[in-house]
Write an enzyme that holds these catalytic residues in place. Structure first.
Site, PDB file in Angstrom:
ATOM      1  N   GLY A 236     -38.942  71.429  65.483  1.00  0.00           N
ATOM      2  CA  GLY A 236     -38.166  72.516  65.477  1.00  0.00           C
ATOM      3  C   GLY A 236     -37.983  73.100  66.885  1.00  0.00           C
ATOM      4  O   GLY A 236     -38.989  72.022  68.184  1.00  0.00           O
ATOM      5  N   SER A 237     -38.906  74.720  66.986  1.00  0.00           N
ATOM      6  CA  SER A 237     -38.896  75.109  68.246  1.00  0.00           C
ATOM      7  C   SER A 237     -41.080  74.522  69.264  1.00  0.00           C
ATOM      8  O   SER A 237     -40.800  74.355  70.512  1.00  0.00           O
ATOM      9  CB  SER A 237     -40.047  76.519  68.752  1.00  0.00           C
ATOM     10  OG  SER A 237     -38.244  76.953  68.271  1.00  0.00           O
ATOM     11  N   THR A 238     -41.120  73.934  68.616  1.00  0.00           N
ATOM     12  CA  THR A 238     -42.560  72.918  69.235  1.00  0.00           C
ATOM     13  C   THR A 238     -42.310  71.489  69.945  1.00  0.00           C
ATOM     14  O   THR A 238     -42.903  71.187  70.789  1.00  0.00           O
ATOM     15  CB  THR A 238     -43.438  72.618  68.019  1.00  0.00           C
ATOM     16  OG1 THR A 238     -43.181  71.234  67.273  1.00  0.00           O
ATOM     17  CG2 THR A 238     -44.119  73.569  67.075  1.00  0.00           C
TER      18      THR A 238
END
Length: 638
Positions: free
Chosen positions: A402-404
């Site tokens: 995801g956004s990591t």
């Protein structure tokens, strides 16, 4: 050469490759199979010489066909088969193979030398050089049998025996060189089937107090041949845990308790449980895998490092093969020297591990927290939940980051010349390759800066930026952070993968850590560590790992990347950690599976004071709301 004696030339020799104690495997080798096939064929030949009969005899011995031995022995003793069987049973021989040697023959007698390689259960291979004596009668060659066939020193009435001693199991050590394991006492909680009045009541109590799956209890109670009168162990607990659950379990008919000492324990219940692993009596499956130096009843590693480094931690047993005369005289026929057990040095630090365990306390969903040393890649803590499931999510679970992953995408943008305050746009929706992407809960920041869209994790901004960035630049950045790089941890861990995007839609999805991008929590901890140190280093758990791969981030990106990650905590989606001085990171809410809306994993990766870490809550929802508070609790304890 003596008159009247000649040596068959060349001497017949059927060999089987030697197998070391460490490399032994069960089963007859290809060479042995050929040997046995040869034995079968010679039985049909009309005129057999001593060598042919030797092949038949030794082939039948190797096959365990003791009845066939008598057919080639002249005047066989009545207990021929019994003596062979007793030899095998007393020494616990699980297989035998033979190498034929030289043949010496006279007119009416002959000798054939051979080497026997017997595999003794729990000890390994024992080699014996022997001789078969032959006599010729009625135009046939016969084995003239005596106990010396079994061993040259054996005589009538002798008995074979063996001894075996295992070394004391070695310690697993932490990063300070101190033991992570010790011997202690546990309480085994189990059941007596005949005393159970209600299976449902037993299952309910064990599940409520200890988390035992009712299906597991049912499987145990349905085991074929289970004696209703015997105590059936279910779970081991420490004395302090036993004191907590006893009041609820003791009144339930059928539940009983037994103390067990000399058990290998970690510093605290659940401490690095999946990583350190556990020990117990060897299973049938492991017995086959570990080979002949093990036997039933041995205590071995069953999981984690205890299993992965079983031979190192357990050493190899020593022992003797003995022969006892009827007079009581004892002779040692062979020795197994064994190998001492050797301690395993790990990189785990108890203080960091304890902080990880405490941060996950109370988390009811599957979760993982892993931490690494930013300057070396050494793994400092590994925690996985739930404890009663064997999956070590921190090391082996692979999830969309995801956004990591925007840490990687941002580094690629910075490497391409963008600055922290470069102008970008964050609309409510963006389309790439015909696929529409939206922000979480419809957020939109309009015309803004890279710092803002990173801090608040604006998907649409990164989708739009990915088009100009391109697949090659993003892929190169992913490799700088170790994606698609193989490395050894010390336990199985598949790392991270970044499949090259096939179109603009896949590129946009990859830029926000979706699509086909996958990573373990361990790997994402190494990503956070790289952001702090400026160099990605392959993480490792065992101290003797050498030549671990590494890669530098693009020049000039370290400082700006750290500023972006600090903004996440001070002003963005990771504000749950704002009170922790020096904490920087990135939240992630990663979609997976199916449904409307899609379920999401909650992520937070970050660094503080030289430690990079990752938090994952499987199916946990929103990273900033679920994972970030756990990360803040962990970071504050460092």
């Amino acid at each position: 050469m003596r008159s009247g004696v000649f040596l068959d030339s060349p001497p017949a020799r059927i060999t089987v490759p030697r197998v070391s104690r460490r490399e032994w495997r069960v089963g007859v080798s290809a060479a042995a199979a050929l040997f046995l096939a040869a034995c079968a064929s010679v039985r049909t030949r009309p005129e057999q010489g001593p060598l042919d009969v030797a092949q038949v005899y030794l082939g039948s011995w190797a096959e365990g066909d003791l009845a066939a031995l008598r057919r080639v022995v002249v005047e066989p003793p009545a207990n021929l088969e019994e003596q062979h069987q007793r030899f095998r049973d007393d020494l616990r021989i699980i297989s035998s193979r033979f190498e034929l040697g030289r043949v010496e023959r006279e007119a009416e007698s002959a000798r054939v030398t051979f080497r026997a390689i017997h595999v003794l259960r729990g000890l390994g291979e024992w080699e014996v050089d022997g001789t078969l004596h032959f006599v010729r009668r009625e135009e046939r060659w016969w084995v003239r049998w005596s106990p010396a066939v079994l061993h040259p020193e054996a005589r009538e009435g002798d008995r074979f025996s063996r001894t075996r001693t295992r070394p004391q199991r070695a310690d697993i050590l932490d990063g300070h060189g101190q033991p992570l394991t010790r011997e202690g006492e546990v309480i085994t909680i189990g059941v007596e089937p005949r005393r159970i009045q209600s299976r449902a009541a037993v299952a309910s109590a064990l599940q409520a107090q200890l988390g035992v799956d009712p299906a597991r209890l049912e499987k145990v109670l349905s085991t074929p041949g289970l004696s209703p009168e015997h105590f059936v162990p279910i779970i081991d607990v420490r004395p302090e845990r036993y004191q907590q659950v006893r009041p609820a379990l003791a009144p339930v008919p059928g539940i009983f308790f037994r103390r067990k000492s000399g058990v290998r324990l970690s510093p605290a219940e659940g401490f690095a449980a999946h990583t350190l692993g556990r020990v117990g009596e060897v299973t049938a499956e492991l017995l086959e895998q570990l080979g002949p130096t093990y036997q039933r009843g041995d205590v071995v590693g069953l999981s984690g490092l205890e299993l992965a480094y079983e031979v190192q931690l357990a050493g190899l047993p020593s022992g003797e093969v003995r022969l006892t005369r009827p007079s009581g005289e004892l002779r040692v026929l062979g020795r197994f020297e064994g190998l001492p057990a050797t301690a395993l040095y790990t990189t785990l630090l108890p203080e960091v591990q304890s902080a990880a365990e405490a941060a996950l306390e109370g988390v009811v969903q599957p979760a993982a927290l892993v931490a690494v040393d930013s300057s070396t890649g050494a793994i400092l803590a590994v925690a996985s939940r739930p404890l009663d499931q064997p999956l070590n999510r921190a090391l082996t679970g692979r999830y969309p980051p995801g956004s990591t992953f925007k840490v990687v995408t941002a580094e690629a943008l910075l490497a391409g010349g963008m600055g922290v305050n470069a102008p970008v746009t964050c609309p409510p929706a963006a389309t790439a390759g015909g696929k529409q992407f939206r922000n979480f809960e419809g957020e939109a920041f309009g015309e803004t800066r890279l710092r803002t869209v990173f801090a608040h994790s604006c998907n649409t901004a990164f989708v739009l930026l990915s088009d100009a960035l391109g697949a090659d630049a993003l892929g190169a950045a992913a490799r700088r952070f170790g994606f698609d790089v193989e490395y050894r941890v010390g336990l199985p861990s598949p790392g991270a993968s970044f499949p090259l995007p096939r179109d603009k839609a896949e590129l946009a999805a990859a830029a926000i850590g979706q699509g086909r991008v996958l990573a373990t929590p361990l790997h994402m901890a190494s990503v956070a560590a790289a952001a702090e140190s400026g160099r990605w280093r392959a993480p490792f758990l065992v101290a003797d790992v050498i030549d671990a791969p590494s890669a530098s981030l693009a020049a000039g990106t370290r400082g700006p990347l750290q500023a972006l990650m600090r903004a996440v905590v001070t002003e963005g989606s990771g504000r749950a950690g704002a009170s922790v001085t020096g904490l920087a990171g990135k939240t992630g809410t990663a979609e997976f599976g199916s449904g409307t809306p899609l379920p999401t994993h909650a992520w937070f990766i970050g660094f503080r004071n030289g430690i990079g870490f990752a938090v994952l809550v499987e199916g946990g929802g929103v990273g900033g709301r679920v994972a970030a508070p756990i990360a803040a609790k962990f970071a504050a304890a460092l």
